[in-house]
Design a protein around this motif. Structure first.
Motif, short mmCIF file in Angstrom:
data_model
loop_
_atom_site.label_atom_id
_atom_site.label_comp_id
_atom_site.label_asym_id
_atom_site.label_seq_id
_atom_site.Cartn_x
_atom_site.Cartn_y
_atom_site.Cartn_z
N UNK A 47 -6.01 -23.04 38.15
CA UNK A 47 -6.39 -24.03 37.15
C UNK A 47 -7.82 -23.86 36.65
N UNK A 48 -8.39 -22.70 36.86
CA UNK A 48 -9.74 -22.42 36.38
C UNK A 48 -9.63 -21.74 35.01
N UNK A 49 -10.36 -22.29 34.03
CA UNK A 49 -10.30 -21.76 32.67
C UNK A 49 -10.63 -20.27 32.67
N UNK A 50 -9.75 -19.47 32.06
CA UNK A 50 -9.85 -18.01 32.05
C UNK A 50 -9.62 -17.50 30.64
N UNK A 51 -10.51 -16.64 30.17
CA UNK A 51 -10.34 -16.04 28.84
C UNK A 51 -9.63 -14.70 28.97
N UNK A 52 -8.68 -14.48 28.07
CA UNK A 52 -7.96 -13.22 28.02
C UNK A 52 -8.07 -12.67 26.61
N UNK A 53 -8.65 -11.49 26.48
CA UNK A 53 -8.77 -10.83 25.19
C UNK A 53 -7.62 -9.85 25.06
N UNK A 54 -6.84 -10.04 24.01
CA UNK A 54 -5.65 -9.21 23.81
C UNK A 54 -6.07 -7.80 23.43
N UNK A 55 -5.52 -6.77 24.08
CA UNK A 55 -5.90 -5.39 23.79
C UNK A 55 -5.42 -4.90 22.42
N UNK A 56 -4.39 -5.53 21.87
CA UNK A 56 -3.80 -5.07 20.61
C UNK A 56 -4.60 -5.51 19.39
N UNK A 57 -5.10 -6.75 19.39
CA UNK A 57 -5.75 -7.28 18.18
C UNK A 57 -7.07 -7.99 18.48
N UNK A 58 -7.45 -8.05 19.75
CA UNK A 58 -8.67 -8.71 20.22
C UNK A 58 -8.66 -10.22 20.03
N UNK A 59 -7.46 -10.79 19.82
CA UNK A 59 -7.33 -12.24 19.80
C UNK A 59 -7.68 -12.78 21.18
N UNK A 60 -8.26 -13.97 21.23
CA UNK A 60 -8.70 -14.55 22.49
C UNK A 60 -7.81 -15.72 22.87
#
Length: 80
Positions: A47-60
């Motif tokens: 439940x800890x806020x985690x950012x994921x940057x998509x490798x395909x389009x760099x959407x967050x």
């Protein structure tokens, strides 16, 4: 804690320790393998806020929590 609406979820799959999406919620690329590390995945499950940057389009994607099937995020990723 406030309930996160289902529109703010995105399904994932884990295969051989890697996190995959059937499609990217931002650019709709298919069969996307993320660069999410095991420690980041564990934090999301806690439940800890985690950012994921998509490798395909760099959407967050900002993941607020994770269960065994979905990432629960801070913004809608699907239509309600």
């Amino acid at each position: 804690m406030e309930m996160i609406p289902f529109t703010h979820t995105w399904p994932y799959e884990m295969m051989m320790g890697d996190i995959y999406f059937q499609s990217c919620p931002f650019c709709h690329e298919e069969q996307v393998r993320t660069n999410m590390k095991k420690a980041e995945f564990q934090r999301a499950h806690e439940g800890i806020k985690t950012r994921l940057i998509m490798p395909c389009c760099h959407g967050v994607m900002t993941i607020l929590e994770a269960d065994d099937d979905y990432f629960w995020t801070d913004k809608p990723l699907r239509k309600g």
